[in-house]
Design a protein around this motif. Structure first.
Motif, PDB file in Angstrom:
ATOM      1  N   LEU A 189       2.086 -63.156 -22.409  1.00  0.00           N
ATOM      2  CA  LEU A 189       1.536 -64.065 -23.406  1.00  0.00           C
ATOM      3  C   LEU A 189       2.321 -65.367 -23.446  1.00  0.00           C
ATOM      4  O   LEU A 189       3.515 -65.401 -23.125  1.00  0.00           O
ATOM      5  N   HIS A 200       1.247 -49.888 -23.810  1.00  0.00           N
ATOM      6  CA  HIS A 200       2.296 -50.898 -23.669  1.00  0.00           C
ATOM      7  C   HIS A 200       2.733 -50.983 -22.210  1.00  0.00           C
ATOM      8  O   HIS A 200       2.760 -49.975 -21.486  1.00  0.00           O
ATOM      9  N   ASN A 201       3.057 -52.208 -21.770  1.00  0.00           N
ATOM     10  CA  ASN A 201       3.548 -52.395 -20.399  1.00  0.00           C
ATOM     11  C   ASN A 201       4.650 -51.401 -20.043  1.00  0.00           C
ATOM     12  O   ASN A 201       4.703 -50.905 -18.918  1.00  0.00           O
ATOM     13  N   LEU A 234      -5.618 -59.312 -27.793  1.00  0.00           N
ATOM     14  CA  LEU A 234      -5.356 -58.455 -26.643  1.00  0.00           C
ATOM     15  C   LEU A 234      -6.380 -57.335 -26.554  1.00  0.00           C
ATOM     16  O   LEU A 234      -6.842 -56.976 -25.465  1.00  0.00           O
ATOM     17  N   ARG A 238      -9.128 -56.467 -23.689  1.00  0.00           N
ATOM     18  CA  ARG A 238      -9.236 -55.114 -23.128  1.00  0.00           C
ATOM     19  C   ARG A 238     -10.664 -54.605 -23.199  1.00  0.00           C
ATOM     20  O   ARG A 238     -11.215 -54.081 -22.226  1.00  0.00           O
ATOM     21  N   TYR A 241       7.627 -58.312 -29.244  1.00  0.00           N
ATOM     22  CA  TYR A 241       7.052 -58.821 -28.000  1.00  0.00           C
ATOM     23  C   TYR A 241       8.048 -58.638 -26.868  1.00  0.00           C
ATOM     24  O   TYR A 241       9.150 -59.174 -26.906  1.00  0.00           O
ATOM     25  N   GLU A 290      -0.063 -53.987 -22.228  1.00  0.00           N
ATOM     26  CA  GLU A 290       0.070 -55.051 -23.227  1.00  0.00           C
ATOM     27  C   GLU A 290       1.537 -55.153 -23.615  1.00  0.00           C
ATOM     28  O   GLU A 290       2.247 -54.147 -23.635  1.00  0.00           O
ATOM     29  N   HIS A 309      -5.001 -47.993 -21.253  1.00  0.00           N
ATOM     30  CA  HIS A 309      -4.423 -49.120 -21.981  1.00  0.00           C
ATOM     31  C   HIS A 309      -3.251 -48.629 -22.805  1.00  0.00           C
ATOM     32  O   HIS A 309      -3.367 -47.658 -23.569  1.00  0.00           O
ATOM     33  N   HIS A 358       1.876 -54.518 -29.590  1.00  0.00           N
ATOM     34  CA  HIS A 358       0.769 -53.766 -30.170  1.00  0.00           C
ATOM     35  C   HIS A 358       0.148 -54.524 -31.347  1.00  0.00           C
ATOM     36  O   HIS A 358       0.802 -55.346 -31.999  1.00  0.00           O
ATOM     37  N   THR A 411       0.259 -57.469 -18.861  1.00  0.00           N
ATOM     38  CA  THR A 411      -0.195 -58.633 -19.615  1.00  0.00           C
ATOM     39  C   THR A 411       1.020 -59.388 -20.129  1.00  0.00           C
ATOM     40  O   THR A 411       1.992 -58.776 -20.588  1.00  0.00           O
TER      41      THR A 411
END
Length: 425
Positions: A346, A303-304, A60, A64, A400, A52, A301, A55, A344
């Motif tokens: 956005l 953070h990217n 999101l 998931r 972001y 993601e 799952h 957070h 992910t």
């Protein structure tokens, strides 16, 4: 006179290239379903990670939860690992897998998560569903939960007391006392008060850290000896206790060594201090994920930036750009094709000032498509774009992290969500 080239002029060639490509781009997309995710992969991976880019957004987490439920029910994944404290997560695992531990869901959400994630209604729903899924199932087929982060926050680290004393207690009950490198009382004296370890100022002032004190140096040696003893006694311990208890003792060992190493480098004054610390955190994450993968297939799952194969970067405070290898990069190096990562991206988070993405970005291209969310064949999208180079998106909100276009071809897939509404709170 020197000519000035505007961004609009600079990317006119890109826009001309993708003009009329809308159909080709749309053909790289699929519905957000487990079958679409698995269709992008050459085989069912042992570790399947969903990233993601921010957070705390319910949209999101809802996505998931939906995907993870399908992957558990249809593809046989039996561990869910979240970016949360690995020690605290044991309470959630007890609640989900065996119905033991804290007696209520409220208590589990209070004590079983770090980073404030226990306050999320969507995380609560995931835990509730996981426990319901396990009802009536034999132990080998039950869904398990794991926190895979260390007991760390961005502002500091926990005392090693909990993990180190738990490891010592496990060994003391099962091996000859003469093999132990120290007594419990000695550990307690060396650890001292937990406040010494959790001093808030230590993250920005190395002089406030106890991580390179004489006591901390001795504790690092003792932790190493305890982990070595645990490994040497594996045949006896796994038979005398259980594989489950031995696995937890290994977690105590990894966490003890990792925390003491982290505290040591918190006391460092070199320019590489923060780069080393953030890398150590992901190294701890990777160790926990690899251990979970020994037990079976894992859904992850986080953070990217903690899951991508490419080098991760971040700016923190007044530090220069930090670069490190993520947990996903480390796990991927170990597991090869048995590790898969879907990032992910956005379109908008308007309540945070993230508005419609520029059309010359990857997010902008996907935002122009008609549906609200997609699973994207990232490698195919990169092929459709060819030599065209989307512009990197500049996020007006630090929370972001926009997709790096250069990472697109290296992803196993991409999940795109067009608009993120304000979370339900």
């Amino acid at each position: 006179m020197r000519a000035t080239i505007s961004r609009k002029s600079l990317h006119r060639g890109f826009n001309d290239t993708v003009y009329g490509m809308a159909t080709d781009i749309e053909e790289t997309t699929h519905a957000v379903e487990a079958s679409a995710v698995m269709g992008l992969l050459p085989a069912r991976p042992r570790v399947l990670a969903l990233g993601e880019p921010t957070h705390g957004e319910d949209a999101l987490l809802d996505l998931r939860n939906e995907l993870f439920r399908q992957l558990v029910e249809e593809e046989g994944y039996r561990t869910i690992a979240l970016e949360s404290d690995c020690m605290a997560g044991l309470a959630v695992d007890d609640y989900v897998a065996s119905g033991t531990g804290p007696g209520t869901l409220d208590e589990v959400m209070e004590c079983g998560f770090s980073h404030g994630f226990g306050a999320s209604a969507t995380n609560r729903e995931l835990v509730r569903w996981a426990r319901a899924f396990n009802e009536g199932r034999p132990a080998p087929d039950r869904l398990r939960f794991a926190g895979f982060d260390g007991p760390l926050e961005i502002t500091g680290a926990a005392s090693p007391r909990q993990a180190l004393t738990a490891l010592h207690r496990y060994l003391s009950a099962e091996v000859d006392a003469g093999l132990l490198p120290c007594t419990a009382e000695r550990l307690d004296r060396l650890l001292g008060s937990d406040e010494r370890w959790t001093e808030p100022a230590a993250m920005t002032d190395p002089a406030r850290s106890v991580g390179q004190s004489d006591e901390a140096r001795e504790l690092r040696l003792l932790a190493d000896d305890l982990v070595a003893l645990l490994d040497a006694q594996t045949p006896h311990l796994s038979a005398a206790t259980s594989r489950e208890a031995w696995d937890r003792a290994r977690l105590y060992g990894r966490t003890s060594v990792g925390l003491l190493r982290y505290h040591h480098w918190m006391a460092d004054t070199s320019p590489s201090r923060m780069t080393r610390l953030i890398g150590l955190r992901d190294q701890m994450m990777a160790g926990n994920l690899l251990a979970a993968a020994e037990r079976g297939r894992v859904l992850v799952h986080a953070h990217n930036s903690h899951l991508q194969r490419d080098m991760s970067t971040m700016r923190m405070w007044d530090q220069p750009l930090l670069e490190w290898w993520s947990a996903g990069a480390i796990v991927g190096a170990h597991l090869g094709e048995q590790y898969a990562f879907l990032a992910t991206a956005l379109g908008t988070i308007r309540h945070q000032g993230v508005d419609t993405p520029p059309p010359d970005t990857v997010e902008g291209l996907l935002y122009a498509l008609p549906e609200d969310r997609y699973v994207v064949d990232a490698a195919r999208l990169a092929a459709v774009l060819g030599d065209a180079r989307p512009a990197p998106r500049e996020s007006p909100w630090f929370g972001y992290a926009a997709l790096a276009p250069a990472h697109l071809a290296g992803l196993d897939g991409l999940v795109f969500l067009k608009d993120v509404p304000k979370s339900r709170r």
